[in-house]
Design a protein around this motif. Structure first.
Motif, PDB file in Angstrom:
ATOM      1  N   LYS A  35       0.860  -1.170   0.000  1.00 34.57           N
ATOM      2  CA  LYS A  35       0.000   0.000   0.000  1.00 34.57           C
ATOM      3  C   LYS A  35       0.900   1.224   0.000  1.00 34.57           C
ATOM      4  O   LYS A  35       2.037   1.173   0.451  1.00 34.57           O
ATOM      5  N   GLU A  36       0.377   2.330  -0.499  1.00 35.33           N
ATOM      6  CA  GLU A  36       1.134   3.572  -0.587  1.00 35.33           C
ATOM      7  C   GLU A  36       0.561   4.574   0.400  1.00 35.33           C
ATOM      8  O   GLU A  36      -0.649   4.613   0.629  1.00 35.33           O
ATOM      9  N   ILE A  37       1.447   5.371   0.982  1.00 31.65           N
ATOM     10  CA  ILE A  37       0.993   6.428   1.877  1.00 31.65           C
ATOM     11  C   ILE A  37       1.671   7.736   1.470  1.00 31.65           C
ATOM     12  O   ILE A  37       2.874   7.771   1.224  1.00 31.65           O
ATOM     13  N   LEU A  38       0.879   8.779   1.349  1.00 31.68           N
ATOM     14  CA  LEU A  38       1.347  10.149   1.117  1.00 31.68           C
ATOM     15  C   LEU A  38       0.780  10.971   2.257  1.00 31.68           C
ATOM     16  O   LEU A  38      -0.444  11.035   2.426  1.00 31.68           O
ATOM     17  N   TRP A  39       1.651  11.589   3.060  1.00 31.26           N
ATOM     18  CA  TRP A  39       1.187  12.207   4.291  1.00 31.26           C
ATOM     19  C   TRP A  39       2.112  13.358   4.625  1.00 31.26           C
ATOM     20  O   TRP A  39       3.330  13.223   4.546  1.00 31.26           O
ATOM     21  N   THR A  40       1.575  14.498   5.024  1.00 29.72           N
ATOM     22  CA  THR A  40       2.377  15.618   5.489  1.00 29.72           C
ATOM     23  C   THR A  40       2.144  15.804   6.981  1.00 29.72           C
ATOM     24  O   THR A  40       1.002  15.978   7.414  1.00 29.72           O
ATOM     25  N   LEU A  41       3.231  15.731   7.746  1.00 26.56           N
ATOM     26  CA  LEU A  41       3.193  15.913   9.188  1.00 26.56           C
ATOM     27  C   LEU A  41       4.248  16.947   9.567  1.00 26.56           C
ATOM     28  O   LEU A  41       4.996  17.428   8.705  1.00 26.56           O
ATOM     29  N   GLY A 122       1.288   2.272  17.544  1.00 33.80           N
ATOM     30  CA  GLY A 122       2.388   1.357  17.820  1.00 33.80           C
ATOM     31  C   GLY A 122       3.225   0.987  16.608  1.00 33.80           C
ATOM     32  O   GLY A 122       4.295   0.400  16.744  1.00 33.80           O
ATOM     33  N   SER A 123       2.767   1.305  15.416  1.00 34.22           N
ATOM     34  CA  SER A 123       3.540   1.026  14.200  1.00 34.22           C
ATOM     35  C   SER A 123       4.675   2.033  14.088  1.00 34.22           C
ATOM     36  O   SER A 123       4.603   3.127  14.644  1.00 34.22           O
ATOM     37  N   THR A 124       5.739   1.660  13.353  1.00 34.69           N
ATOM     38  CA  THR A 124       6.888   2.552  13.239  1.00 34.69           C
ATOM     39  C   THR A 124       7.387   2.658  11.804  1.00 34.69           C
ATOM     40  O   THR A 124       7.170   1.764  10.989  1.00 34.69           O
ATOM     41  N   PHE A 125       8.066   3.767  11.534  1.00 38.78           N
ATOM     42  CA  PHE A 125       8.944   3.927  10.387  1.00 38.78           C
ATOM     43  C   PHE A 125      10.362   3.993  10.953  1.00 38.78           C
ATOM     44  O   PHE A 125      10.597   4.681  11.958  1.00 38.78           O
ATOM     45  N   GLN A 126      11.307   3.338  10.303  1.00 39.77           N
ATOM     46  CA  GLN A 126      12.715   3.443  10.666  1.00 39.77           C
ATOM     47  C   GLN A 126      13.361   4.389   9.653  1.00 39.77           C
ATOM     48  O   GLN A 126      13.260   4.160   8.454  1.00 39.77           O
ATOM     49  N   ILE A 127      14.017   5.441  10.157  1.00 40.71           N
ATOM     50  CA  ILE A 127      14.477   6.551   9.325  1.00 40.71           C
ATOM     51  C   ILE A 127      15.987   6.738   9.452  1.00 40.71           C
ATOM     52  O   ILE A 127      16.537   6.623  10.543  1.00 40.71           O
ATOM     53  N   GLU A 145       1.443  -2.193  11.402  1.00 38.51           N
ATOM     54  CA  GLU A 145       0.669  -1.951  10.176  1.00 38.51           C
ATOM     55  C   GLU A 145       1.565  -1.452   9.047  1.00 38.51           C
ATOM     56  O   GLU A 145       1.262  -1.631   7.877  1.00 38.51           O
ATOM     57  N   LEU A 146       2.693  -0.827   9.384  1.00 36.47           N
ATOM     58  CA  LEU A 146       3.614  -0.267   8.391  1.00 36.47           C
ATOM     59  C   LEU A 146       4.793  -1.209   8.104  1.00 36.47           C
ATOM     60  O   LEU A 146       5.882  -0.767   7.737  1.00 36.47           O
ATOM     61  N   ALA A 147       4.563  -2.505   8.247  1.00 39.57           N
ATOM     62  CA  ALA A 147       5.621  -3.504   8.068  1.00 39.57           C
ATOM     63  C   ALA A 147       6.269  -3.385   6.689  1.00 39.57           C
ATOM     64  O   ALA A 147       5.603  -3.071   5.705  1.00 39.57           O
ATOM     65  N   LEU A 148       7.562  -3.622   6.668  1.00 39.67           N
ATOM     66  CA  LEU A 148       8.365  -3.632   5.446  1.00 39.67           C
ATOM     67  C   LEU A 148       8.318  -2.299   4.700  1.00 39.67           C
ATOM     68  O   LEU A 148       8.450  -2.260   3.480  1.00 39.67           O
ATOM     69  N   ALA A 149       8.152  -1.205   5.422  1.00 41.67           N
ATOM     70  CA  ALA A 149       8.056   0.115   4.783  1.00 41.67           C
ATOM     71  C   ALA A 149       9.357   0.494   4.088  1.00 41.67           C
ATOM     72  O   ALA A 149      10.444   0.138   4.520  1.00 41.67           O
ATOM     73  N   GLN A 150       9.195   1.201   2.994  1.00 37.66           N
ATOM     74  CA  GLN A 150      10.325   1.803   2.294  1.00 37.66           C
ATOM     75  C   GLN A 150       9.823   3.055   1.604  1.00 37.66           C
ATOM     76  O   GLN A 150       8.671   3.136   1.199  1.00 37.66           O
ATOM     77  N   GLY A 151      10.684   4.047   1.514  1.00 37.45           N
ATOM     78  CA  GLY A 151      10.281   5.292   0.877  1.00 37.45           C
ATOM     79  C   GLY A 151      11.171   6.429   1.318  1.00 37.45           C
ATOM     80  O   GLY A 151      12.315   6.220   1.727  1.00 37.45           O
ATOM     81  N   THR A 152      10.629   7.647   1.260  1.00 31.58           N
ATOM     82  CA  THR A 152      11.389   8.832   1.626  1.00 31.58           C
ATOM     83  C   THR A 152      10.520   9.796   2.425  1.00 31.58           C
ATOM     84  O   THR A 152       9.291   9.754   2.350  1.00 31.58           O
ATOM     85  N   ILE A 153      11.199  10.641   3.169  1.00 28.47           N
ATOM     86  CA  ILE A 153      10.551  11.772   3.837  1.00 28.47           C
ATOM     87  C   ILE A 153      11.331  13.012   3.435  1.00 28.47           C
ATOM     88  O   ILE A 153      12.495  13.174   3.804  1.00 28.47           O
ATOM     89  N   HIS A 172       6.404   9.847   1.712  1.00 32.44           N
ATOM     90  CA  HIS A 172       5.972   9.031   0.579  1.00 32.44           C
ATOM     91  C   HIS A 172       6.554   7.645   0.800  1.00 32.44           C
ATOM     92  O   HIS A 172       7.763   7.454   0.723  1.00 32.44           O
ATOM     93  N   ALA A 173       5.679   6.688   1.109  1.00 32.80           N
ATOM     94  CA  ALA A 173       6.169   5.359   1.457  1.00 32.80           C
ATOM     95  C   ALA A 173       5.251   4.272   0.917  1.00 32.80           C
ATOM     96  O   ALA A 173       4.068   4.503   0.660  1.00 32.80           O
ATOM     97  N   PHE A 174       5.836   3.105   0.768  1.00 37.11           N
ATOM     98  CA  PHE A 174       5.101   1.887   0.466  1.00 37.11           C
ATOM     99  C   PHE A 174       5.307   0.953   1.644  1.00 37.11           C
ATOM    100  O   PHE A 174       6.399   0.888   2.215  1.00 37.11           O
ATOM    101  N   TYR A 175       4.250   0.239   2.028  1.00 29.85           N
ATOM    102  CA  TYR A 175       4.353  -0.692   3.145  1.00 29.85           C
ATOM    103  C   TYR A 175       3.475  -1.901   2.861  1.00 29.85           C
ATOM    104  O   TYR A 175       2.625  -1.881   1.977  1.00 29.85           O
TER     105      TYR A 175
END
Length: 188
Positions: A35-41, A122-127, A145-153, A172-175
């Protein structure tokens, strides 16, 4: 020994069925679909005062050097949905940044963004990456929920008022969400 047309047709049909079945399995993704996520935080960095959320844990060895080369700062930045103190807390960015070069923006960052709330709790991104005024971090993994994420911030400082800064985080990530129950039944 010659093959009869009937045997040849049977072999072709069986081979076609097996190939079709394998293609069907690989394209149906019952256990792993990205799945793809586009999010501004917005990360809120507070470097001083009673509400500080980052602290120098290792000072530079050469105290006469104004570059701060070698300093290590530990952070627990609040990640918000808006660049204001009253914004909703979405996550915390926990980790360190190390002064890895002489230029002002040469801070190497390694952190986990730990999400809160109903969807990604409880889900994480490793940056990992360089933190300067504006740049990009790599998303090199994820959990929950964000298992195997890859992408950029893509990140940039948008408000700088000592000791508090706000950094816009364009994610911008895929997970790969967990898609299989304990009974090996695909869930979606």
């Amino acid at each position: 020994m010659a093959t009869t047309p009937k045997k040849a047709l049977s072999v072709l049909l069986v081979t076609g069925f097996i190939i079709g079945f394998m293609v069907s399995l690989s394209s149906s993704c019952p256990t792993r679909c990205e799945k793809e996520i586009l999010w501004t935080l917005f990360a809120r960095q507070i470097g001083g005062g009673t509400n500080r959320n980052q602290e120098q844990s290792v000072p530079p060895v050469n105290s006469t050097d104004n570059t701060r080369f070698g300093a290590i700062v530990t952070n627990n930045w609040v990640v918000l949905d808006a660049p204001v103190p009253a914004g909703k807390i979405v996550a915390h960015a926990r980790g360190t940044h190390t002064k890895a070069g002489p230029a002002a923006g040469d801070w190497f960052t390694s952190l986990s963004i730990v999400f809160e709330g109903a969807r990604f709790n409880g889900s994480t991104f490793q940056i990992m990456g360089i933190t300067d005024i504006g740049g990009q971090w790599a998303i090199v993994g994820g959990t929950g929920e964000l298992a195997l994420a890859q992408g950029t911030i893509k990140h940039k400082a948008i408000i700088q008022a000592d000791p508090e800064n706000y950094r816009q985080l364009d994610i911008h990530a895929f997970y790969t969400p967990q898609a299989v129950s304990g009974n090996a039944i695909a869930i979606e």
